[in-house]
Scaffold this active site. Structure first.
Site, PDB file in Angstrom:
ATOM      1  N   HIS A  42       0.831  -1.208   0.000  1.00 36.14           N
ATOM      2  CA  HIS A  42       0.000   0.000   0.000  1.00 36.14           C
ATOM      3  C   HIS A  42       0.862   1.254   0.000  1.00 36.14           C
ATOM      4  CE1 HIS A  42       0.221   1.026   4.401  1.00 36.14           C
ATOM      5  NE2 HIS A  42       0.297  -0.279   4.569  1.00 36.14           N
ATOM      6  N   ASP A  56       6.151   1.834   6.669  1.00 36.33           N
ATOM      7  CA  ASP A  56       4.874   1.144   6.478  1.00 36.33           C
ATOM      8  C   ASP A  56       4.028   2.017   5.556  1.00 36.33           C
ATOM      9  OD1 ASP A  56       2.126   0.458   8.841  1.00 36.33           O
ATOM     10  OD2 ASP A  56       2.385  -0.013   6.712  1.00 36.33           O
ATOM     11  N   GLU A  68      -5.116   1.904   2.580  1.00 38.47           N
ATOM     12  CA  GLU A  68      -5.089   0.690   3.411  1.00 38.47           C
ATOM     13  C   GLU A  68      -5.363   1.051   4.860  1.00 38.47           C
ATOM     14  OE1 GLU A  68      -2.726  -0.143   5.892  1.00 38.47           O
ATOM     15  OE2 GLU A  68      -3.204  -2.264   6.172  1.00 38.47           O
ATOM     16  N   HIS A 122       4.041   3.479  12.961  1.00 41.18           N
ATOM     17  CA  HIS A 122       3.070   4.580  13.026  1.00 41.18           C
ATOM     18  C   HIS A 122       3.567   5.750  13.867  1.00 41.18           C
ATOM     19  CE1 HIS A 122      -0.680   2.094  11.628  1.00 41.18           C
ATOM     20  NE2 HIS A 122       0.394   1.883  10.877  1.00 41.18           N
TER      21      HIS A 122
END
Lengths: 341, 346
Positions: A65, A176, A204, A315
């Site tokens: 993604h 990510d 995503e 994150h």
């Protein structure tokens, strides 16, 4: 070079719904490997590359993604402070004290908090939630803010990817899943055993939205998702609580919070890793989720596998990964792809 | 060099514990190596003696700004190669997670303050509470063996964050507390070279160890110089989210002229009237007790020193996102220059 791709991709800004710059970069890089590229209504990039053979009964898909977690401006107070909310799952505790870039013009803002000297005892202990955090760009009132930015603007961590001290580790934002995107781009240059779809998905982080429409179009029967997943080996967790560790190799998935992976693919991946001397690990806890959940239940169903790079501080603005794990993930992905049917 | 450039250069330097070379080198880069000395505690002092008129004696003026910043010290290295830290000075623990730090070991070692990803928050029993620095792990991406080659217990550590411009002549950076004070002193030094002051023996003191133990550097310098007047330049709180108006100054309202029971009445009055007479933007900061700056130490040296405090308002004190309006630094510089001109007349 794979690491340079990762650095360049992760330094670009693109959260869910704002992936354009990432897509543009990917389109530029794909050109030399295949001309069969489609962009769907949601901005997903779907590329097709012919391999040595066309599989009889299967459609093979490799995906990652493009979106990173970020923020969106929700409201501007009269006093010039900017209310915002995360796009994707971000712990408010890591956002306090951060610098962010707001909107198209990348206006620098800071996310502060009431000085600790002036806190009440209850305020001192409880982590501030997003309702109590503001972005400050240094404007004195709402009108001034509106000269630079608007509600609905996306905001990003102000981080630059860099090597850490012994050169095996990288730190930066958005690994990510820019690592997944970079691995796909790196594999695209190889000669493949089978015709394969390479899909760079949007949205995503806000519900696997891109993966749903991509799967509708591609109708894969077997798919590999290349991801980044959370490692807890950098805190006081021990044993199984670490879930997975850096430098322990590519993570081969059997189950996460959204998906039970295909058992045959799980065994095949482990066997290939063993025979090819590719370091691998499995997670010692059921956590996380990715596009596989959406892909598995699309059209008439699809066999899914996820191969992931373990990452610390997922994150946040300072995700830490190991190059050894990136290489292992890339190598196993290619190997599995060429032996998937 | 503009005021902004000076501030950026100083903010991007570091000074903590016993290492001050980085910041003192930055200052000597700007001011040169004439008229300067470094004492046993590593305080850096520049001295200008202006022309002395017949029949007059020198008035000794000390300007003080501390060069140390808040940071950390290495207390141990875990089996897995993570670094454990303790605070040096009042670091705001709420602002640490995921931030980059620089450990000042045998070489500068980059580290990241480790976080629990949202996916694993279930594992933490007190996930709604701020983590204590003792519970934090600094990730340097090294094994214990490799880490020990570069890092020792007792090494100091600072934030790794660069100083950046924002809109509206604002700047954000680490250690603006108190590189802002240092910048002010540098700008005063630059300006008075072009003015014909008389009978002044001025000491520009860039002092160490204010943050942790309170005025350690300033005490020794003051003892040495025994000035007639001391002006401390530091930072103070600016209006920010959730801070009551009466507890802070305002960015953009100019130099904060401080008063408290320990500061000198007369100098306060002079500063106030000079600011207003010369249209220098200013605001008053009334404190009921000590000031929390080097002034608290300086005032009681030897037979007592007449001391005043000028502060520049900043947001987010003790973080890597401290914010300042450059205009407020310039107001402060202007007021000090006017004061020196005033004393020069006496």
């Amino acid at each position: 070079m794979l690491i340079n791709l990762i650095k360049e991709l992760s330094n670009l800004n693109g959260t869910s719904g704002d992936e354009k710059k990432i897509a543009e970069y990917i389109l530029l890089k794909i050109q030399q490997f295949t001309k069969d590229v489609k962009i769907d209504n949601l901005g997903n990039v779907i590329a097709f590359k012919k391999g040595e053979k066309t599989p009889e009964k299967d459609t093979i898909m490799l995906s990652a993604h493009m979106d990173e977690v970020g923020f969106i401006v929700t409201y501007i107070e009269d006093n010039g402070l900017i209310r915002f909310f995360p796009v994707g799952g971000i712990n408010s505790a890591v956002v306090i004290g951060s610098r962010v870039l707001v909107g198209q013009n990348k206006i620098l803002g800071v996310i502060g908090n009431k000085p600790q000297h002036l806190l009440s005892s209850s305020e001192k202990s409880k982590v501030a939630d997003f309702d109590n955090l503001f972005i400050d760009i240094g404007a004195n009132n709402k009108d001034e803010v509106l000269k630079y930015i608007n509600i609905g603007d996306f905001c990003y961590f102000n981080s630059t990817a860099k090597n850490m001290n012994d050169d095996n580790f990288l730190v930066g934002k958005a690994f990510d899943d820019r690592i997944g995107c970079a691995i796909l781009l790196d594999i695209l240059k190889e000669e493949l055993s089978y015709d394969t779809y390479f899909c760079f998905n949007t949205r995503e982080e806000v519900g696997l939205i891109g993966a749903k429409t991509v799967s509708h179009y591609v109708k894969p029967t077997v798919s590999i998702v290349v991801e980044c997943t959370t490692a807890g080996d950098n805190l006081s967790f021990s044993g199984a609580d670490k879930v997975c560790s850096l430098n322990d190799g590519v993570i081969i998935s059997y189950m996460d919070r959204g998906c039970i992976y295909d058992y045959d693919l799980f065994c095949k991946a482990k066997n290939l890793a063993t025979t090819q001397n590719i370091k691998y690990q499995v997670k010692t806890g059921i956590y996380g989720g990715n596009d596989s959940r959406a892909i598995q239940s699309s059209h008439n169903g699809c066999k899914v596998m996820a191969l992931s790079v373990p990452a610390r501080n997922l994150h946040t603005q300072s995700i830490v990964v190991a190059k050894s794990d990136i290489k292992a993930t890339r190598d196993l992905t290619l190997k599995l792809l060429n032996n998937i049917v | 060099m503009t005021t902004t450039d000076i501030l950026k250069k100083l903010s991007n330097s570091y000074g903590i514990g016993n290492n001050y070379d980085s910041v003192t080198n930055s200052i000597t880069d700007i001011l040169g190596k004439d008229n300067m000395g470094i004492d046993i505690n590593k305080n850096l002092v520049y001295n200008i003696k202006t022309e002395l008129q017949d029949g007059k004696t020198y008035k000794k003026i000390m300007l003080d700004a501390h060069i140390d910043e808040i940071g950390f010290i290495v207390t141990s290295i875990t089996e897995e190669g993570y670094i454990k830290l303790a605070n040096v000075g009042g670091v705001d623990k709420r602002l640490l997670l995921s931030k980059e730090v620089l450990i000042l070991g045998k070489k500068k070692v980059l580290g990241v303050v480790s976080c629990v990803a949202p996916h694993l928050l279930d594992k933490i029993s007190n996930k709604n509470e701020y983590m204590d620095i003792n519970d934090m792990f600094i990730d340097v991406g090294l094994t214990k063996k490799d880490a020990e080659q570069l890092i020792s217990i007792g090494d100091f550590c600072v934030f790794n964050e660069s100083c950046q411009c924002m809109v509206n002549n604002l700047v954000t950076g680490k250690s603006l507390d108190n590189r802002i004070g240092c910048t002010t002193l540098i700008e005063v030094y630059n300006e008075i070279k072009n003015i014909n002051l008389k009978n002044l023996d001025i000491y520009f003191c860039f002092t160490v160890k204010e943050e942790l133990s309170g005025a350690v550097g300033a005490l020794t310098i003051t003892n040495n110089i025994e000035p007639d007047i001391a002006i401390v330049v530091d930072v103070s709180f600016a209006k920010a989210p959730n801070v009551e108006d009466y507890k802070c100054g305002k960015m953009g309202n100019g130099v904060m002229i401080g008063f408290s029971p320990i500061l000198d009445n007369e100098i306060f009055d002079t500063l106030k009237s000079l600011a207003n007479k010369n249209n220098i933007k200013n605001q008053l900061e009334i404190m009921s007790n000590r000031t929390g700056t080097n002034a608290d130490g300086i005032v009681a040296v030897k037979n007592g020193i007449k001391t005043s405090l000028l502060s520049i308002p900043i947001k987010n004190m003790h973080s890597t996102i401290e914010m300042v309006l450059i205009d407020d630094i310039i107001s402060t510089k202007n007021l000090i220059v006017e004061y020196l001109k005033e004393v020069s007349k006496c």
